[in-house]
Design an enzyme around this catalytic site. Structure first.
Site, PDB file in Angstrom:
ATOM      1  CE  LYS A  81     -37.644 -45.700 -33.445  1.00  0.00           C
ATOM      2  NZ  LYS A  81     -37.680 -45.672 -34.781  1.00  0.00           N
TER       3      LYS A  81
ATOM      4  CD  GLU B 234     -41.671 -46.205 -26.143  1.00  0.00           C
ATOM      5  OE1 GLU B 234     -41.803 -47.492 -26.443  1.00  0.00           O
ATOM      6  OE2 GLU B 234     -40.962 -45.410 -26.290  1.00  0.00           O
TER       7      GLU B 234
ATOM      8  CG  HIS C  84     -39.219 -36.275 -29.107  1.00  0.00           C
ATOM      9  ND1 HIS C  84     -39.357 -36.558 -27.862  1.00  0.00           N
ATOM     10  CD2 HIS C  84     -40.538 -35.677 -29.490  1.00  0.00           C
ATOM     11  CE1 HIS C  84     -40.653 -36.203 -27.310  1.00  0.00           C
ATOM     12  NE2 HIS C  84     -41.208 -35.765 -28.385  1.00  0.00           N
TER      13      HIS C  84
ATOM     14  CD  GLU D  94     -31.152 -44.411 -29.912  1.00  0.00           C
ATOM     15  OE1 GLU D  94     -32.461 -44.191 -29.812  1.00  0.00           O
ATOM     16  OE2 GLU D  94     -30.558 -43.532 -30.544  1.00  0.00           O
TER      17      GLU D  94
ATOM     18  NE  ARG E 165     -29.751 -43.988 -38.236  1.00  0.00           N
ATOM     19  CZ  ARG E 165     -29.609 -43.194 -37.276  1.00  0.00           C
ATOM     20  NH1 ARG E 165     -28.131 -42.804 -37.078  1.00  0.00           N
ATOM     21  NH2 ARG E 165     -30.474 -42.860 -36.416  1.00  0.00           N
TER      22      ARG E 165
END
Length: 653
Positions: A131, A206, A241, A281, A298
């Site tokens: 990421k 983040e 999450h 996303e 995926r």
């Protein structure tokens, strides 16, 4: 990763697929098999020892054992999976989601072995696998994103922070941090969980956007340059999450915002030369600003809502793209609305603790517009090794309101007998005013969990259900000579409601007119059988279906589903534990023990040890301040639910 030494014949580019191995388990393996059967493609399963009799193993045309139970020994062993594909003559591998689905080395090993990989090129997976690196790439492409925060440079002004695994997803390796002094411990915990789940412990931090919405775009790209944006999904209802309820299209987006998300998603796909199915996303702030979160290279768990709205089979399209077929220039137009709920074996009222045990029955009523994607069936045992999701229930209707109502009703009428599930939470969530009016964000459960998991109990419904259980039990025993049709003295039977532990005593008697209930002056017993009681309360007649499994009883009626444990007539005098005992809340493996020793003083809430169950870490903390007088846990120990882990004795007054 070294390719398997046995290399199959070189695969011709875009050859037709005749046999496919799914490198996964449970619901997603069955989902891929279903499409393969429709297309005439033979199927191959792999399975751990725990999954030897699982549905996906039984349904495949061929199955290969992966010795062991832990994911690291089975579903994460790329070498064994490639070997299984070659041994069974498969010519393609579908990774499903999770496990190795976003592992570029696995994708490369599959293609190096002469097999077709049902997914994007390894280079595209590598570009998005981390990421941190993905964000750098997207920033260069002009896609809006949140700027990562270096943990060692974080200040109070950066709080709250979200610690995330650089590889993988599904909520694993994620921690929300509100205090700087908690950051080091949460980084370590997130890293350990990520390493266990994905084989990569890299994490980053983040800014956490409060009241943000999780909105994503389904993309599909062929090898001829066509990239589809197949609409949006809202996945804001999450716990730990991890998504719980998803819907398509995402409600309440302006046309400008929708276009921005579509453009950013297709640009992300084109930037890395993507092919196949993927999801981009975004986090959408309360003022409507979108930020790139990640790209999942995926198929997503929630892909059925997109299939329902656009009238497509995404797995079939994945296979056709792998075979070299082009996509039409434009995707099918959306129609109607779809909502999906994930049914988990977990107890939301107890911090979402995973639940294990024998699943006696799972029956979701079918009707037009309803879809069930399940990984288990009645008679299966829910174990500790894998994700606790039992099934996904999806509803489609012309409008959002109709789809939400249909899904809530289907879940409410379901017969689910066995471990505790989140079914009641799902029904209440779907009917919550904020969800009904589409006022949702990722903090929904933080604000509403208490009300959704511990609502004001309908004691009348619970008492009537307990009465029905007692009457059904009496009726069943009377068939074998236990009762005669003569007046009797009052009888009583005790039940404990599950999972809240409330105890109920039911008193009843046999009269010349049949069974009658004491303490229920307004109830008439109309009919009883070993599996059913029909009661009339204040002129309203209701049927209660009763299923008995040993001492566990499940009662389903229009008043709801209730589970009870039949209490013994004479309690066990030894059924108690020492004050301050810490018992294992679930079966699992002890993975870490804090820097503590017997005789140490501990504070209330201090973490003492960590269990791993169903791929998630669970912290066990001191219930009170005191002295650690016993410690029975060590890393690597396998423990059963209720096992004594430690004892903390209160400080003397």
């Amino acid at each position: 990763m070294t390719p398997h030494p046995r290399i199959a014949r070189p695969r011709l580019a875009h050859a037709r697929i005749e046999s496919l191995l799914v490198a996964n388990r449970g619901e997603i393996a069955r989902r891929v098999f279903r499409t393969c059967r429709e297309l005439g493609i033979a199927t191959v399963a792999v399975h751990s020892d725990a999954d030897a009799d699982a549905l996906h193993t039984r349904e495949a045309d061929a199955a290969v054992r992966l010795t062991g139970n832990a994911p690291a020994d089975t579903y994460l062993r790329a070498d064994l999976i490639v070997k299984a594909a070659l041994a069974t003559g498969a010519d393609a591998v579908h990774p499903g989601y999770g496990f190795l689905s976003e592992n570029a080395e696995f994708a490369r090993a599959v293609t190096d072995a002469g097999l077709a990989w049902i997914g994007p090129p390894p280079e595209a997976i590598e570009a998005m696998a981390s990421k941190t690196r993905a964000k750098e790439l997207m920033a260069a492409a002009g896609v809006p994103l949140l700027t990562p925060v270096r943990p060692e440079e974080a200040t109070d002004a950066d709080l709250p922070l979200l610690v995330k695994a650089a590889a993988g997803g599904g909520g694993r390796g994620m921690r929300l941090v509100h205090r700087l002094d908690a950051l080091p411990a949460e980084l370590a915990a997130a890293s350990a969980e990520a390493a266990s789940a994905f084989g990569d412990g890299e994490v980053f931090a983040e800014p956490y956007v409060e009241r943000g919405r999780h909105v994503e775009v389904q993309i599909l790209a062929d090898t001829h340059g066509t990239v589809w944006a197949l609409g949006t999904r809202d996945c804001s209802l999450q716990r730990r999450h991890q998504k719980v309820i998803e819907e398509a299209p995402a409600p309440g987006l302006t046309e400008e915002l929708r276009r921005t998300l579509h453009d950013a998603a297709t640009e992300a796909a084109r930037t890395i030369g993507y092919t196949g199915a993927g999801t981009v996303e975004f986090l959408v702030s309360s003022d409507g600003r979108p930020y790139f979160l990640e790209m999942n290279t995926r198929l997503q768990v929630e892909h059925p809502v997109t299939e329902c709205v656009h009238g497509v089979d995404l797995v079939a399209l994945q296979l056709r793209i792998a075979e070299g077929d082009p996509l039409p220039a434009e995707p099918p137009a959306p129609a109607g609305h779809a909502v999906e709920a994930r049914l988990y074996a977990e107890d939301p009222a107890r911090d979402w603790q995973p639940q294990t045990g024998l699943l006696h029955r799972i029956d979701i009523p079918g009707s037009p517009g309803l879809r069930l994607d399940a990984g288990v069936t009645g008679g299966d045992t829910i174990g500790v090794h894998y994700d606790p999701m039992l099934a996904k229930v999806i509803a489609w209707a012309p409008t959002r309101a109709e789809a939400v109502r249909k899904l809530a009703a289907a879940l409410e009428r379901a017969r689910i007998h066995g471990p505790v599930t989140n079914r009641d939470l799902l029904v209440r969530s779907l009917r919550h005013p904020d969800f009904v009016s589409a006022r949702v964000d990722t903090g929904f459960y933080d604000r509403h969990r208490a009300a959704l998991t511990v609502p004001e109990a309908d004691q009348e419904a619970v008492r009537l259900s307990a009465l029905a259980a007692a009457l059904a039990d009496t009726s069943g025993r009377s068939r074998f000579g236990g009762w005669r049709n003569v007046p009797s003295q009052p009888q009583s039977k005790g039940y404990r409601s599950e999972p809240d532990g409330t105890e109920h005593e039911v008193r009843y008697r046999l009269t010349r007119d049949g069974l009658a209930a004491d303490d229920f002056p307004d109830v008439r017993v109309l009919a009883t059988a070993a599996d059913r009681a029909v009661l009339e309360l204040n002129g309203v007649r209701r049927a209660f279906d009763v299923a008995t499994y040993g001492t566990r009883i499940h009662v389903d009626s229009p008043l709801g589903a209730h589970a009870f444990t039949a209490l013994p007539r004479f309690p066990d005098p030894t059924a108690h534990t020492e004050p301050g005992s810490l018992l294992a809340p679930m079966p699992g493996t002890v993975i870490r023990v804090g820097e503590i020793a017997v005789g140490d003083r501990v504070e209330a809430g201090q973490p003492l040890l960590w269990l791993e169950a169903m791929k998630m870490e669970h912290r066990v903390s001191a219930p009170t301040a005191g002295t650690l007088t016993a410690l029975h846990a060590a890393p690597g120990h396998q423990v059963e639910v209720g096992a004594l882990l430690a004892v903390v004795s209160d400080d003397p007054a």
